[in-house]
Design a protein around this motif. Structure first.
Motif, short mmCIF file in Angstrom:
data_model
loop_
_atom_site.label_atom_id
_atom_site.label_comp_id
_atom_site.label_asym_id
_atom_site.label_seq_id
_atom_site.Cartn_x
_atom_site.Cartn_y
_atom_site.Cartn_z
N ARG A 5 -53.42 43.95 -82.22
CA ARG A 5 -52.68 44.84 -81.34
C ARG A 5 -53.45 46.13 -81.05
O ARG A 5 -53.17 46.81 -80.06
N HIS A 30 -55.00 46.43 -77.55
CA HIS A 30 -54.17 46.93 -76.45
C HIS A 30 -54.02 48.45 -76.54
O HIS A 30 -53.92 49.12 -75.51
N THR A 72 -45.28 48.40 -81.67
CA THR A 72 -46.02 47.12 -81.70
C THR A 72 -46.94 46.94 -82.90
O THR A 72 -47.35 45.81 -83.18
#
Length: 282
Positions: free
Chosen positions: A191, A194, A215
């Motif tokens: 993650r 991103h 997230t």
């Protein structure tokens, strides 16, 4: 521990049998009739694009996605319980675990409970998915390795595994958390890619921090009060490295995992103290 998997559990509920169980639990007859009417003669069709299938009338099961379905299933299976002090059945909707304490190499009670569960499923129209049902043996004894009888369901031997992912937590046969923390660190690092993309778009630090919380931190702290306290120093450091990487990307100070663990333990403790029905209050 036997982690049981059912084939389309919600779709196999028999309304008439459910109504009988609800009446045994003391629910009013009119409410039982309303639930029975809700579950029977339900028209269903499938649409893909502009094509619609023919309508099929269903009188078994509970609608998928309905808020009542998990509750009705729990009531449907309320009478599936352990019958001895050395075995317990843990249920959450259609997730079921049979846990047995084996003493003096005596597996009789544990195996009998599994056979009882198999018979109960046949009587209640529930189909056990043996290929996805797994057995995990936790044996921390330092003595000579013991040999346990294989578990068979419907003539098929259940696979025995070294670890099992249960509600997002990897439980290992030695009750260590390295496998679980390694899995969390790997997923969280993915993650971060991103998060770097968002930084390159020059988004405000506040937005980056919110993205991290939703997230990445949510992954690192899932069920943290269960495993963090018994994890090793190396495992904690591996997770904390992910947090430090996120701090360098966002240029902000992020919550330490140790502090999050303490706060959540305190919150859970307060909830237990305020709950008179909690087992620790009995």
């Amino acid at each position: 521990m036997l982690f049981v998997d059912y084939s389309s559990a919600f779709n196999t509920i028999i309304p008439s049998l459910l109504t009988t169980k609800l009446e045994d639990l003391g629910l009013h007859t009119s409410l039982c009739d309303w639930i029975s009417n809700f579950l029977t003669d339900r028209p269903q069709s499938v649409q893909v694009g502009n094509c619609v299938s023919s309508t099929l009338t269903l009188s078994t099961g509970a609608p998928q996605g309905c808020v009542l379905s998990p509750l009705l299933y729990s009531l449907y299976t309320y009478d599936c319980t352990a019958t001895s002090s050395s075995t317990i059945i843990v249920k959450f909707a259609d997730d079921t675990v049979v846990m047995g304490l084996i003493s003096d190499n005596n597996e009789k009670t544990y195996l009998e409970k599994i056979k009882h569960l198999e018979n109960w499923c046949q009587e209640n129209n529930l189909l056990l998915n043996v290929s996805k049902t797994k057995e995990l043996i936790v044996d921390c004894s330092k003595k000579q390795e013991r040999h346990y009888q294989p578990v068979g369901i419907s003539g098929t031997t259940v696979e025995r595994v070294d670890s099992f992912r249960y509600f997002g937590v990897h439980i290992s046969q030695d009750l260590s958390w390295s496998h679980h923390t390694n899995s969390l660190a790997k997923k969280a690092c993915q993650r971060l890619y991103h998060l770097r993309d968002l930084r390159d778009f020059r988004l405000p630090s506040k937005v980056l921090q919110n993205f991290y919380t939703c997230t990445i931190e949510s992954i690192l702290t899932g069920n943290i009060i269960v495993w963090f306290g018994n994890s090793t120093k190396q495992d904690r450091q591996a997770l904390q490295r992910v947090v430090r990487l996120a701090e360098r990307i966002t240029h902000t100070e992020l919550p330490d995992l140790q502090n999050i663990y303490y706060k959540r333990c305190q919150t859970k403790a307060r909830m237990i103290v305020k709950d008179p029905t909690h087992p620790s209050q009995q």
